[in-house]
Scaffold this active site. Structure first.
Site, PDB file in Angstrom:
ATOM      1  N   SER A 143       0.833  -1.189   0.000  1.00 53.19           N
ATOM      2  CA  SER A 143       0.000   0.000   0.000  1.00 53.19           C
ATOM      3  C   SER A 143       0.877   1.252   0.000  1.00 53.19           C
ATOM      4  O   SER A 143       1.674   1.445  -0.906  1.00 53.19           O
ATOM      5  CB  SER A 143      -0.965  -0.049   1.189  1.00 53.19           C
ATOM      6  OG  SER A 143      -2.065   0.803   0.997  1.00 53.19           O
ATOM      7  N   ASP A 172      -8.648  -5.509  -6.147  1.00 55.84           N
ATOM      8  CA  ASP A 172      -8.374  -4.500  -5.127  1.00 55.84           C
ATOM      9  C   ASP A 172      -9.133  -3.235  -5.500  1.00 55.84           C
ATOM     10  O   ASP A 172      -8.831  -2.584  -6.502  1.00 55.84           O
ATOM     11  CB  ASP A 172      -6.867  -4.222  -5.072  1.00 55.84           C
ATOM     12  CG  ASP A 172      -6.467  -3.355  -3.884  1.00 55.84           C
ATOM     13  OD1 ASP A 172      -7.334  -2.648  -3.345  1.00 55.84           O
ATOM     14  OD2 ASP A 172      -5.277  -3.383  -3.510  1.00 55.84           O
ATOM     15  N   HIS A 228      -7.290  -6.014  -1.232  1.00 53.96           N
ATOM     16  CA  HIS A 228      -6.082  -5.336  -0.731  1.00 53.96           C
ATOM     17  C   HIS A 228      -5.377  -6.244   0.285  1.00 53.96           C
ATOM     18  O   HIS A 228      -5.399  -6.005   1.491  1.00 53.96           O
ATOM     19  CB  HIS A 228      -6.507  -4.017  -0.087  1.00 53.96           C
ATOM     20  CG  HIS A 228      -5.436  -2.987  -0.001  1.00 53.96           C
ATOM     21  ND1 HIS A 228      -4.745  -2.503  -1.085  1.00 53.96           N
ATOM     22  CD2 HIS A 228      -4.933  -2.317   1.080  1.00 53.96           C
ATOM     23  CE1 HIS A 228      -3.887  -1.588  -0.701  1.00 53.96           C
ATOM     24  NE2 HIS A 228      -3.974  -1.463   0.612  1.00 53.96           N
TER      25      HIS A 228
END
Length: 644
Positions: free
Chosen positions: A191, A301, A332
């Site tokens: 991320s 995602d 994610h």
């Protein structure tokens, strides 16, 4: 294979790996990979402050970047090691990994616990691990700027220090050099962490040999919006405030600048967004990248969407950058929590090859690992598949979807209208009962697919439209109608469930163990699944920076790509194109109320399809049937917004 030190010297029997490491501080190979011969428990743990050269908070002082380090004790005796680095804004707020681990420190301020397994696994194998606090977070100075210049340049300064080009001090102010470092650095992280890796690579900094971005952003404009349609409102100042655990007043002025720069009023791409664009930006550009890439992304995602990987990957491919990718069906989710043993083994070989410069077979392996169903993985030579062929699907006035263009003059009309919650309409409303006319969408469905194929790449939507207002938000959905069991990427956990059992990867020490909870795949059986999504503000079709309002009553050709995908289109299922206005689930826009007339003959969606055995990809789509109504009352959960 007989173990050998990296220098080629003969292995001297010394009563085991630990004794060997004490007797001769050299990297050891066996079966083509580095061996855990250095004591993790006895490793040196320290922290330094790197001078960044930037002043993010405008206080007249250059920001210092806190760097927590763990390295083999043999580096004090002449051993030089490469670096695995995770730069993050999350070390004292969200934490890292599936278990939200945070750093801990001893009474002298030196690190005791490093989140995740990178330190436990790689330090015994002859690496240093650095956990870097992004500027404005944890123990670093300054203010975070949601992916902007100072976020990136602060981390770049650490790579410069490791290569002798920047200064650092200890807590007492005394200067310190990274004399133990080879300078060769690999950045990794999920991320925001992987995003920083992308950003630093885009500066072209020397010494950054490789990056391993996991579910990472490559342009913050594309994180916040698509083609002028906003995903979030106030995303930039909100995120900066979230990662900054200092009192709010410290960075209030900086956050106000982020709020102004993001320009939520228009959704346009501007000079502000260019500073946080790593593909074609002002502080970073894909043309500067010299680091190799090992990427991981979930094609489902819906936080950091798959176009971040796809656009970054395609640009790097044009430049001939060494690269490898894993694509999963999850949301994610980290590969450590998806395919743990294979991931750690492959990552080990990758870092050995790129940082220790060991000649192993990692570059001879297939370039892409693709999950095509729950825990069903295949490999292919590249991504997207070189065997994919475009199939252009065309809507017809009778609600069918096929290969033939619609009759001249055929049209359909819908309205970019507000739904029951005051925003647009939900995906569930858009895809439910596709054979029934609904005023806020147009639905076109194929007959049962006579063959199984696989979508590999990025669908491309093209519409010829006429509006009765200057603009409209537009949604294009590619939908699979057919009962199947799929990864539950929209559910809690984004496709995984955390178990109570653990396994260990690396070595443990008091205060920092190498053991993490295992996970299992979660699935859902349903009659419908949205395969690909794409959004466009019609006035941004020609330019993201300079909108061109449409003249009511005139036809325009608009085009945009949906999010990229890897998806098996199964025999007997039906494929649909849904066209609608504002998407209430993934847009924070107000519907314009425009009536949208679609010229069907001038509209289509092209999808890249792989058909086995060399079959013509167009054979996937039959002559359409129009008597099927499809499932009704479909409810699709919205994936939660998760950042770490």
């Amino acid at each position: 294979m007989t173990a050998a030190v990296l220098t080629g010297a003969a292995l001297v029997a010394a009563g085991g790996a630990t004794a060997f490491a004490q007797a001769s501080p050299k990297i050891v190979l066996k079966d083509g990979v580095t061996q855990p011969v250095f004591s993790y428990k006895d490793a040196i743990r320290e922290h330094v402050y790197v001078e960044s050269g930037v002043d993010s908070d405008g206080d007249g002082k250059k920001d210092r970047v806190n760097v927590d380090i763990i390295r083999p004790k043999e580096t004090e005796k002449g051993l030089k090691v490469p670096i695995v680095m995770d730069a993050s804004p999350y070390y004292d707020n969200a934490g890292r990994g599936n278990e939200s681990e945070r750093k801990t420190y001893d009474a002298n301020g030196n690190p005791v616990k490093f989140p995740l397994y990178y330190d436990n696994y790689f330090v015994p194998r002859g690496y240093a691990f650095l956990a870097v606090d992004m500027i404005g977070t944890t123990r670093s100075d300054g203010c975070p700027v949601s992916g902007g210049p100072t976020d990136v340049l602060g981390v770049k300064a650490v790579v410069d220090w490791l290569n002798g080009r920047a200064k650092a001090t200890r807590a007492d102010g005394s200067p310190v050099k990274a004399a133990w470092s080879t300078g060769r650095t690999g950045m990794i992280g999920k991320s925001y962490d992987g995003t920083l890796a992308n950003g630093v690579a885009a500066t072209g900094v020397e010494g950054l040999e490789t990056i391993v971005p996991i579910s990472a952003i490559s342009s913050w404009y594309d994180y916040s919006r698509m083609n002028g349609v906003k995903y979030w409102t106030d995303e930039q100042p909100w995120l900066a405030d979230y990662v900054d655990t200092d009192p709010p007043e410290k960075c209030a002025a900086v956050n106000a600048g982020l709020d102004e720069g993001e320009d939520d009023a228009t959704g346009n791409y501007n000079a502000y967004w260019r500073t946080a664009d790593y593909r074609h930006g002002t502080i970073g550009d894909v043309r500067n990248v010299r680091a190799s890439l090992f990427a991981f992304h979930g094609v489902n995602d819906l936080n950091v969407k798959a176009n971040h990987f796809a656009l970054w990957w395609n640009e790097l491919a044009k430049r001939g950058i060494d690269r490898k990718v894993w694509l999963s069906q999850r949301g994610h989710v980290d590969p450590f929590d998806t395919r743990r043993d294979a991931w750690v083994a492959t990552l080990h070989k990758w870092f050995d090859h790129e940082l220790h410069k060991i000649r192993n077979d990692v570059m001879r392996e297939p370039r892409a690992d693709i999950e095509i169903g729950p825990d069903q993985w295949i490999t292919q030579r590249d991504w997207p598949s070189r065997d994919a062929r475009p199939v252009t699907l065309r809507p017809a006035a009778d609600g069918s979807l096929g290969l033939k263009p619609a009759a001249k003059g055929a049209t359909v009309t819908f309205t970019d209208a507000a739904g029951p919650r005051g925003a647009g309409h939900s995906e569930g409303e858009m895809v439910s009962d596709p054979g029934t006319a609904k005023p806020f969408r147009a639905a076109f469905v194929s007959g049962p697919l006579p063959l199984t194929g696989r979508l590999s790449g990025t669908p491309d939507a093209r519409l010829r439209i006429m509006l009765d207002k200057p603009t409209s938000n537009l949604t294009a959905l590619l939908v699979d109608y057919g009962e199947d069991t799929r990864v539950d990427h929209l559910g809690r956990g984004s496709g995984i469930r955390t178990l109570d059992t653990e396994d260990c990867n690396g070595e443990s020490a008091p205060g920092d163990d190498a053991c993490y909870k295992q996970t299992e795949t979660t699935t859902v059986t349903s009659p419908v699944n949205v395969v690909a999504r794409g959004w466009l503000d019609a006035q941004n079709d020609r330019s993201l920076s300079r909108p061109s309002p449409l003249k009511p009553g005139r036809y325009y050709d608009v085009r945009w790509e949906t999010l990229s995908q890897e998806y098996v289109l199964k025999k007997g299922h039906r494929l649909a194109l849904i066209i609608a206005g504002t998407d209430a689930d993934y847009n924070t826009e107000t519907p314009t109320g425009a009536e949208v007339t679609v010229d069907l003959r001038g509209s289509s969606i092209s999808i890249p399809v792989v058909i086995g055995g060399g079959d013509d990809a167009t054979a996937l789509v039959p002559q359409p049937l129009t008597t099927w109504r499809g499932p009704s009352g479909v409810t699709l959960p919205v994936q939660e917004r998760t950042f770490h």
